[in-house]
Structures are given as C-alpha cells and as structure tokens.
Write an enzyme that holds these catalytic residues in place. Sequence first.
Site, PDB file in Angstrom:
ATOM      1  CB  SER A  26      -2.353  12.074   1.997  1.00  0.00           C
ATOM      2  OG  SER A  26      -3.179  11.776   0.781  1.00  0.00           O
ATOM      3  CG  ASN A  74      -4.646   1.955   3.832  1.00  0.00           C
ATOM      4  OD1 ASN A  74      -4.744   1.953   2.829  1.00  0.00           O
ATOM      5  ND2 ASN A  74      -3.520   2.051   4.482  1.00  0.00           N
ATOM      6  CB  ALA A  75      -5.905  -2.480   0.426  1.00  0.00           C
ATOM      7  CB  ILE A  76      -8.188   3.083   0.453  1.00  0.00           C
ATOM      8  CG1 ILE A  76      -7.920   3.139   1.887  1.00  0.00           C
ATOM      9  CG2 ILE A  76      -9.465   3.956   0.031  1.00  0.00           C
ATOM     10  CD1 ILE A  76      -9.119   2.561   2.842  1.00  0.00           C
ATOM     11  CG  ASN A 132       0.662   8.541  -2.923  1.00  0.00           C
ATOM     12  OD1 ASN A 132       1.550   7.986  -2.634  1.00  0.00           O
ATOM     13  ND2 ASN A 132      -0.781   8.154  -2.610  1.00  0.00           N
ATOM     14  CB  CYS A 135      -0.273   4.643  -3.202  1.00  0.00           C
ATOM     15  SG  CYS A 135      -1.922   3.935  -3.025  1.00  0.00           S
ATOM     16  CB  THR A 198       1.521   2.258   4.421  1.00  0.00           C
ATOM     17  OG1 THR A 198       1.225   2.101   2.992  1.00  0.00           O
ATOM     18  CG2 THR A 198       0.546   3.131   4.954  1.00  0.00           C
ATOM     19  N   GLY A 222       0.659   2.823  11.532  1.00  0.00           N
ATOM     20  CA  GLY A 222       0.505   2.874  13.028  1.00  0.00           C
ATOM     21  C   GLY A 222       1.947   2.516  13.545  1.00  0.00           C
TER      22      GLY A 222
HETATM   23  C1  LIG Z   1      -6.442   4.270   5.792  1.00  0.00           C
HETATM   24  C2  LIG Z   1      -5.475   4.749   5.171  1.00  0.00           C
HETATM   25  C3  LIG Z   1      -5.390   5.636   3.939  1.00  0.00           C
HETATM   26  C4  LIG Z   1      -4.237   6.269   3.290  1.00  0.00           C
HETATM   27  N1  LIG Z   1      -4.207   6.870   2.003  1.00  0.00           N
HETATM   28  C5  LIG Z   1      -3.134   7.577   1.398  1.00  0.00           C
HETATM   29  C6  LIG Z   1      -3.464   8.142   0.308  1.00  0.00           C
HETATM   30  O1  LIG Z   1      -4.444   8.213  -0.440  1.00  0.00           O
HETATM   31  N2  LIG Z   1      -2.384   8.898  -0.407  1.00  0.00           N
HETATM   32  C7  LIG Z   1      -1.010   8.693   0.747  1.00  0.00           C
HETATM   33  O2  LIG Z   1       0.079   9.559   0.281  1.00  0.00           O
HETATM   34  N3  LIG Z   1      -1.260   8.085   1.707  1.00  0.00           N
HETATM   35  C8  LIG Z   1      -2.143   7.489   2.560  1.00  0.00           C
HETATM   36  N4  LIG Z   1      -2.092   6.750   3.450  1.00  0.00           N
HETATM   37  C9  LIG Z   1      -0.574   6.963   4.145  1.00  0.00           C
HETATM   38  C10 LIG Z   1      -0.642   8.011   5.317  1.00  0.00           C
HETATM   39  O3  LIG Z   1      -0.647   9.161   4.853  1.00  0.00           O
HETATM   40  C11 LIG Z   1       0.443   7.922   6.159  1.00  0.00           C
HETATM   41  O4  LIG Z   1       1.777   8.177   5.292  1.00  0.00           O
HETATM   42  C12 LIG Z   1       1.042   6.436   6.734  1.00  0.00           C
HETATM   43  O5  LIG Z   1      -0.274   5.806   7.116  1.00  0.00           O
HETATM   44  C13 LIG Z   1       1.980   6.436   7.813  1.00  0.00           C
HETATM   45  O6  LIG Z   1       1.553   7.357   9.170  1.00  0.00           O
HETATM   46  P1  LIG Z   1       0.700   6.883  10.229  1.00  0.00           P
HETATM   47  O7  LIG Z   1       1.345   5.717  10.749  1.00  0.00           O
HETATM   48  O8  LIG Z   1       0.433   8.132  11.299  1.00  0.00           O
HETATM   49  O9  LIG Z   1      -0.681   6.474   9.741  1.00  0.00           O
HETATM   50  C14 LIG Z   1      -3.066   6.186   3.945  1.00  0.00           C
HETATM   51  C15 LIG Z   1      -3.086   5.442   5.081  1.00  0.00           C
HETATM   52  C16 LIG Z   1      -4.094   4.930   5.930  1.00  0.00           C
HETATM   53  C17 LIG Z   1      -4.067   4.249   7.307  1.00  0.00           C
END
Ligand SMILES: Cc1cc2nc3c(=O)[nH]c(=O)nc-3n(C[C@H](O)[C@H](O)[C@H](O)COP(=O)(O)O)c2cc1C
Lengths: 321, 275
Positions: A26, A74-76, A132, A135, A198, A222
């Site tokens: 997501s 990230n901090a969207i 979620n 967050c 995260t 990451g």
């Molecule tokens: C730019 C960005 C935006 C994200 N936005 C959301 C979100 O809106 N809702 C959510 O449940 N997780 C969000 N996540 C978390 C990811 O879905 C994921 O759980 C997390 O990044 C760990 O996996 P990864 O290391 O493969 O990215 C976001 C992650 C990133 C990097």
Amino acid sequence: MVTRMQPDLSVRIGKLDLAYPTLMGSGCYGSGAEFEPFVDLARIGGVVLKSVTRAPRLGNPTPRLVHTPAGMLNAIGLQNPGIAWYLAHDVAKFASRPCKVIGSVAGFSVDDYAVVCEQLAARDEIHAIELNISCPNVASEGETFACDPRLTARVVRAARATTGKTLIVKLSPNVTDIAAIAREAEAAGADALAVVNTVRGMAIDVDAWHPRLGNVTGGLSGPAIRPIAVLAVYEVARAVKIPIVGQGGIETVTDALEFFLAGASAISIGTANFTDPRVPETIVDGLSEYLARRKLASIRDIVGRANLGFANAYQFEGDEG
Amino acid sequence: MPTLSTGERVHVTKIVDRRTPAADVVVLGVRAPQLARFAKPGQFVMVVPPAGEVASVALGIYEAQGDRMSVLFFVSGKRTTELARLQEGDELTITGPLGNGFFLDDAPSEVGIVAGGVGVASVLTSAQELLKNGCRVQLYYGARTQERLVDMDLFARAGCEVHAATDDGSFGYRGVVTDLLARAARPPRLLLACGPSPMLRAVARVAAEIDIPAQLSLEETFACGVGGCWGCVVPIVRTSAQAPSFPPAVLGGSDVVNARVCKEGPVFWAHELRW
Ligand SMILES: Cc1cc2nc3c(=O)[nH]c(=O)nc-3n(C[C@H](O)[C@H](O)[C@H](O)COP(=O)(O)O)c2cc1C
Ligand SMILES: Cc1cc2nc3c(=O)[nH]c(=O)nc-3n(C[C@H](O)[C@H](O)[C@H](O)COP(=O)(O)OP(=O)(O)OC[C@H]3O[C@@H](n4cnc5c(N)ncnc54)[C@H](O)[C@@H]3O)c2cc1C
Ligand code: FES
C-alpha cells in the site's frame, strides 16, 4: 521437450485467492495503473491500494522522502481524496486490473475505520480490505491503534462487523510485543495480518540544522528494516493461526524466501519497486525455480519451515474463514 | 503491458559512449531506439543504479536522436557515484520516458530557456525542437563557476543565443542568471526553466514582473518516479489542467491540491504553482 511440473504459487489469504503470493505494498504502487507499462500485472498476486480515509487529506508538506542507507524514509501523510470522492471517481477504474485489488483503510477513530471499511468493502471492484492501523506519518492517532492491544481489538471488531470480505490487519513494528497485538487482532476477527508497516525514523540536515522531512519524523522502509520485519513475522507466526503477509525490505527471491520460511503465507513488495519495477516478476520466477529445484509442489510447502514451534500449520486452509 | 503509443517501458540498454565535459559531470550515451524515438522535450527517465543502491535516479533526457539517447549528471551522491563508474559497453536499465515535458506546441516565436546547474540536462531537446520550428531561442545559463558551465557550445552550435552567468564571475555575467534575464534588452515571450528551486522561484518572479508565461521543470526527491507513491508533490491551484482528481475546497476552503512532480509534472506553469 522436457516437461517439468510448474510449482503451484497460488495461496489463499482468508477468502482471497491469489494466483501469485506477491502483493504490492500500500502506498507504493498507486492504484496499479501507474506501473502497468512496466510489469505484467497478471503476474503479480494483487495490489494493495493507497490508504483512503473518511475525509480528504492534502498530506504532509515536502520533503516527503529522504533516501537513507539501504532504504528510505517517507512521510506522505495519507494524501487522498476521501472516501466519498474515491468511491465516486476512482474505484470503478480498478475493475479492469488483471490482478486482485485490495482496498486500504486508514483513520483516526474506531468509527472512521468502520465507516470507510463498510463503504469500500461494499464495492465489487474491491476484493479484500487491509486495515492500515499502523501509519506512522500522521499527527497523533494513526499509529496508536496498532500500538495498543485494546484499541487494536476495538478497531478490528468494528471493521469486522461491516464486511464479510477478507480483512487483513496491518501491524506496526514500533511496539514492544507484536505477538500480543497480533493475538488481539486475530481474536477480534482478522482474517490475516500484514507484518510489518514502516519503522519510525528521522534524518537531520546538518547544514540547515533542521529535520530533513517536512513532517519531521517518517517511516523507514527498504532492506534496512528487513531483519526487523523477518523477526516480526517469525514471532507473529508463533502466536496466531491466521495467515501472514510478510513485508519489509524484500528485494530478491532470497529475501522473499526468508519471509515464507519465517511463517508468511504471502509477501508484499513496496520500496523495491522504486529501484526496479521488474522486481515482482523476478521474484515470482525465482520462487518457481526454487521450488522446482527442490521438487516441491507448492509454495505452501515452505511456509514457516524455519520457524521452530510454528503455530500456523495451514489450519486456515479449507473451511476456516 | 508496455504502452506502444508512448514508448513507456523498462529498457535494457547498452552504454555506447561516455564523456566528462567537466570535473564531476558525466554524459552517458546509450543505445535505446524506442526511448530516443518517443522522448518528448523535458521528459525524464528513471535509471536503475547498477550496484544496488535503493531507488532509481531521476535524470532528464539530455539528447535523443536516432537510436541514441543520453543523460547528463553531476556526481553528487551515492547513486550518481555508482553511475559515474560505468563504462562504454556496460548495461544500463532505464525506465521511461516519463513525465509530461515542456508544452511546446503553441510556443511563440521568441523563447527564453533558463538553465541552472544540472538543469541544463533537461532543456537541450526543447531548444532543438524550438529551433527546428523556426523559433528564436535565447539560453540563459547559470552555474557556480565557468568549469560548471558545460556544453555551452552544443547549444550555440544548435543555434541558441547563449547568455551565461557565473556566481564567481569567472565567465559571463557575475551573479545569478535571473538578474541577467531581468535585464534582457529584448525579453522572450515565453520562458522554459529547469534548475534548483531558488532559481525557479526567481524565474517565476521575473516572469510575473515582465508579464510573460513561464514553464518550470521542478525537481523534488523521487522514489518511484511513475506516480505510485505521492512522495514528490507540489501544491498547485485546483483549477489547473494538471491538478489530480481531488474534491473541491478541501481543508477549510483552500483550493490548492498537491500534484505529483513525476506524473502531473515535472513541468508546471509558474502562475499555477502555490509553493
Ligand atoms: C512511500 C511509501 C508510502 C507508503 N504508504 C503507505 C500507506 O498509505 N498505507 C500503508 O498501509 N502502508 C504504506 N507504506 C508502507 C508499505 O506498504 C510497506 O508496508 C513498507 O514500506 C515495508 O515494505 P517495503 O520495505 O517493501 O517497502 C508506504 C511505504 C512507502 C515507502
Ligand atoms: C525530474 C528530475 C530530473 C532530474 N534530472 C537530473 C539530471 O538530468 N542530471 C542530474 O545530475 N540530476 C538530475 N536530477 C537529480 C537526480 O535525480 C539526483 O537526485 C541527483 O543526481 C543526486 O543523486 P544521488 O543519489 O547521487 O545523490 P543522493 O545520495 O541522493 O544525494 C543527493 C544530494 O543530497 C546530498 N546529500 C545526500 N545525503 C545527505 C545528507 N545526509 N546530508 C546532507 N546532504 C546530503 C548529496 O550530497 C547530494 O548533493 C533530476 C531530478 C528530477 C526529480
Ligand atoms: S516519486 Fe512516486 S509519485 Fe512521484
């Protein structure tokens, strides 16, 4: 011609059948359409959509992203048009995706989650819901749900009451005892758990003497968080019987295998798509090869196999909701 | 699936040439017929860092002709350091072309292009296209020192009038390039600009003062580069044709919405930005 049995990569998460055990995380994959020119969406299991909230949100000020060693912050701030606009303008477009589409719900109160979950889950274009509750990038409440066992139970129960569709609850790694939270979510009716969101973090600009993110703090993703995420999956898998969607820094097939062996039934890929959009297909191919090489019939055969004292021995297959 | 009409996809290319026009500046030419054919002026690509750094690097499409396209970058951090190590014959994976590019269709006959530092990488193809269409093109090019004013001759040979400025006065006007622009004897009727944000803000101010439209190619930190993460936004008026789908008057009546620099941009009209 040599005919070789194709290992079965399909998995079942609650009532959700996935042709491939790979979801796109997501917030990392838009609505899927953004990546359509670069990957065959029919070869990814499903897309978890960007989280949506009850009211529209402009999101956080920039910078929203900072690249850090082996990862990024990230901090969207959950930028989204709000559930009413989303249902009216966006959701219909998801019907054409050649993969499963999982809606993601975020909120600031138990009621928010219930309302948005009910409205979103009612749509045929949405095959399952991810809550979620973890967050880290919204002022106050957002993450507290996943950090408090009682709040987790309340919000999951409220959402559960609104839909019969598969409910995946996304947990936070920023807790002392993730297994305790996982048990609450399971008892409150979750069909599956996404482990993990995260890890909280920050970075500082040493010239400006100022935090680098507009929101000050952010969520780290990451490869930097992979060992944290593998451990979380390992611990949660010992605590619950419902399936786990493992995530956090998965970039290669080896990374993915770690999660399956720790006890995840499926995985989710987020940040790795930013490095190379071919990663999901590469992982799917790699899983097939790995299983074929070991003469294993199904990806399900390896779930939890490195987890000593595994609770989750596929009891959920078959009649379990 | 690859969209055939835009050429947008993952291209596995080979580096066919490499040069260093200045210290810490590298131009990599790759064989990429599809990219070169479909790239529109002002678009960019995402380049996969070869040694495994997380996240691709956004780079402007510098040249695009025949089977070849090139990128120009300053070696400034980890990923560009990785890219700088590559040599002729090495493989380079590139996603693109991406973003909207400059709006050149209704360009007037006199256009000013303002480039600051590495921003020069995103404007050469626009200059070439405008010149081909018979426009008069003035390039206002600013950099820290003469050393950093790269490839000026390429622009001059293409037919641009080149006006240069350096912070230290080692070449051309001493000072910022937007001061040079503000003094232009015969101001252009449209501005295209790419460079660091303080320069772009100054371009927006000058454009407003002399009352000409300006298109700014913005730079933000990118993650996905394809519109998937909403990490790269800039506030614009909701009435803009580039505004993403969003309900009106959110949050206390503010009719501003965050657009993605990588998807709705990177080029925006200066008067529509609320940054
Ligand atoms: C730019 C960005 C935006 C994200 N936005 C959301 C979100 O809106 N809702 C959510 O449940 N997780 C969000 N996540 C978390 C990811 O879905 C994921 O759980 C997390 O990044 C760990 O996996 P990864 O290391 O493969 O990215 C976001 C992650 C990133 C990097
Ligand atoms: C649409 C678009 C087009 C672009 N086109 C080009 C182009 O054509 N050519 C080009 O060269 N660049 C271009 N860029 C910028 C480019 O994408 C990279 O951001 C840049 O080249 C640096 O990448 P890097 O990974 O090497 O540096 P990074 O490691 O990401 O570092 C970026 C900058 O921040 C500094 N920095 C990093 N970490 C820290 C820290 N902890 N504290 C203080 N400072 C720090 C670095 O020194 C460097 O100057 C473009 C960007 C966009 C959005
Ligand atoms: S960088 Fe991901 S939306 Fe622009």
